[in-house]
Design an enzyme around this catalytic site. Structure first.
Site, PDB file in Angstrom:
ATOM      1  CE  LYS A  55      -3.162  -2.259   2.959  1.00 40.99           C
ATOM      2  NZ  LYS A  55      -2.218  -2.687   3.939  1.00 40.99           N
ATOM      3  N   GLY A  78       1.137   0.221  12.419  1.00 44.65           N
ATOM      4  CA  GLY A  78       0.438   1.432  11.970  1.00 44.65           C
ATOM      5  C   GLY A  78       0.886   2.657  12.746  1.00 44.65           C
TER       6      GLY A  78
HETATM    7  P1  AMP Z   1       1.319  -3.624   3.332  1.00 49.50           P
HETATM    8  O1  AMP Z   1       0.039  -3.996   4.033  1.00 49.50           O
HETATM    9  O2  AMP Z   1       1.227  -2.427   2.494  1.00 49.50           O
HETATM   10  O3  AMP Z   1       2.488  -3.610   4.283  1.00 49.50           O
HETATM   11  O4  AMP Z   1       1.608  -4.846   2.324  1.00 49.50           O
HETATM   12  C1  AMP Z   1       1.969  -6.140   2.732  1.00 49.50           C
HETATM   13  C2  AMP Z   1       1.734  -7.106   1.596  1.00 49.50           C
HETATM   14  O5  AMP Z   1       2.456  -6.665   0.465  1.00 49.50           O
HETATM   15  C3  AMP Z   1       2.195  -8.536   1.857  1.00 49.50           C
HETATM   16  O6  AMP Z   1       1.097  -9.361   1.991  1.00 49.50           O
HETATM   17  C4  AMP Z   1       3.021  -8.877   0.608  1.00 49.50           C
HETATM   18  O7  AMP Z   1       2.692 -10.137   0.053  1.00 49.50           O
HETATM   19  C5  AMP Z   1       2.606  -7.797  -0.361  1.00 49.50           C
HETATM   20  N1  AMP Z   1       3.624  -7.550  -1.392  1.00 49.50           N
HETATM   21  C6  AMP Z   1       4.898  -7.202  -1.222  1.00 49.50           C
HETATM   22  N2  AMP Z   1       5.526  -7.122  -2.404  1.00 49.50           N
HETATM   23  C7  AMP Z   1       4.619  -7.433  -3.361  1.00 49.50           C
HETATM   24  C8  AMP Z   1       4.650  -7.529  -4.781  1.00 49.50           C
HETATM   25  N3  AMP Z   1       5.776  -7.293  -5.438  1.00 49.50           N
HETATM   26  N4  AMP Z   1       3.512  -7.857  -5.417  1.00 49.50           N
HETATM   27  C9  AMP Z   1       2.378  -8.088  -4.734  1.00 49.50           C
HETATM   28  N5  AMP Z   1       2.281  -8.013  -3.396  1.00 49.50           N
HETATM   29  C10 AMP Z   1       3.384  -7.690  -2.715  1.00 49.50           C
END
Ligand code: AMP
Length: 403
Positions: free
Chosen positions: A203, A384
């Site tokens: 995100k 967070g």
């Molecule tokens: P966030 O909640 O923004 O910290 O995102 C965490 C999620 O990002 C995890 O579940 C990861 O699997 C996903 N993630 C990280 N890198 C990638 C990528 N290159 N493509 C898709 N998902 C990703």
């Protein structure tokens, strides 16, 4: 912030401490709410022990899960009772209500060195609404208010920001909060250079303000995970079918990169190469390509070997490191090596004397996959809240103690 009061500034003898903790821990629901990760509970024990050793009385407030203002058995905090009493070696009393005559009576009968745990505060919709009257009812339960719930201190909930208003100068933070604040201070400009921040995850919208704030504040900003693709696209790169979250203001991203290029202090790095897959599954066909030229029909799911090498080199010579967010889809074993290599490099840097701070459920889960969690200087109890702090913000829960 220097003059924020902590539990060390009070003697709790004969006093009732109203302590907001964060017992929102991951549990295994199949085995009658067995605690899977007790970090948050363990880190809040020193505060409770200090009040008890002063011969004070403890009333604990916590939330658990998202019951959305309704009572529900699966979100009850009862499972904490036996867990906490074993750890503290003191019987824990429990109140089904958080406000009202019944709980007030229970507290009036509480003796010094006794602990009362209140049921899930989120069973009341007024908690998340920040309701003044509800907060006033809660404030009647104690003489001194203590906030030791870092994980929710970025929320303007009644027990976090409104209750402390009724305590005037009789409010403070606990030891867990103090450690979180001190650790963040080490990273945000007060730590030993070089200071490196590593951001990953998917995100981007929740992290844009952080990236803007870190300009000129730290030495290195490393960006990985799906968060990097919108930046690559903004610079004219081809990212194929890689994940881009709902944030689509590519002009703004271009401007941020230009701002970084205009100053000399903070160097920003993106992955150079990525492991791409032809579908979103562990067994997908893979290739390693430059991040700017991902073909259509393919998506980047992890950082490549050159990027791992570059990022690890920077981590190796850094003296202060903060990490939040995975570098790829680490949940799939075939796309976890970027994240685990980074975790290993941070452990190695820590062993060589660097200060390391890691937050966010996924990064901590990745550390645990490799049993690295005890090899980090400090594991944050709030992903967070940690990210909000990186936006150059005093968290509402901390502000409420200062004011
Ligand atoms: P966030 O909640 O923004 O910290 O995102 C965490 C999620 O990002 C995890 O579940 C990861 O699997 C996903 N993630 C990280 N890198 C990638 C990528 N290159 N493509 C898709 N998902 C990703």
């Amino acid at each position: 912030m220097e003059n924020i009061k902590t539990v060390s500034d009070f003697n709790f003898k004969n006093k009732i401490a109203l302590v907001r903790v964060d017992f929102n821990v991951p549990v295994n629901n199949n085995q009658s709410s067995q605690v899977i990760d007790d970090t948050r509970i363990l880190y809040s024990l020193p505060t409770i022990q200090k009040i008890i050793s002063d011969s004070g009385k403890v009333v604990l407030i916590s939330h658990f899960g998202r019951p959305k203002g309704k009572c529900s058995k699966i979100y009850s905090l009862k499972f904490i009772i036996s867990y906490l009493s074993k750890r503290l070696k003191i019987p824990i009393q429990f109140s089904e209500n958080c406000i009202g005559k019944a709980v007030e009576k229970k507290i009036s009968e509480l003796k010094n060195r006794e602990i009362l745990l209140l049921e899930n505060i989120r069973f009341y919709k007024e908690e998340e609404e920040g309701d003044e009257n509800f907060a006033f009812q809660l404030s009647k339960l104690g003489d001194i208010y203590v906030n030791d719930a870092f994980g929710v201190s970025h929320r303007t909930h009644a027990s976090i920001t409104i209750v402390p208003k009724f305590f005037r100068e009789k409010k403070c933070i606990g030891f867990l909060m103090e450690k979180e604040i001190q650790s963040l201070k080490k990273v945000l400009g007060k730590g030993i250079a070089p200071i490196t921040i590593l951001l990953g995850g998917a995100k981007i919208s929740s992290k844009i303000a952080i990236i803007e704030n870190l300009i000129n504040l730290v030495d290195y900003l490393l960006i990985g995970g799906a968060m990097s693709y919108p930046f690559i696209k903004a610079q004219g790169g081809k990212i194929g079918n890689s994940l881009v979250d709902e944030y689509k203001d590519f002009e703004a991203l271009k401007k941020i990169i230009e701002q970084y290029q205009k100053q000399k202090k903070t160097k920003i790095f993106f992955p150079k190469d990525v492991i791409i897959a032809n579908s979103f599954k562990n067994s997908a066909k893979t290739k390693i390509v430059p991040i700017h030229s991902i073909p259509n029909g393919w998506m980047g799911l992890d950082i490549g070997p050159t990027s791992i090498k570059n990022f690890c080199e920077i981590i190796n010579f850094s003296r202060t490191i903060l990490w939040n967010g995975p570098l790829g889809v680490f949940e799939f074993q075939n796309f976890s090596s970027g994240t685990t290599s980074i975790a290993k490099a941070i452990v190695r840097a820590t062993e060589n004397g660097a200060f390391s701070l890691v937050g966010g459920g996924d990064s901590i889960a990745a550390l645990k996959m490799k049993k690295y969690e005890t090899k980090i200087s400090y594991l944050s109890t709030g992903g967070g809240a940690m990210l909000e702090s990186l936006k150059d913000k005093i968290l509402p829960g901390i502000k409420a103690i200062i004011s």
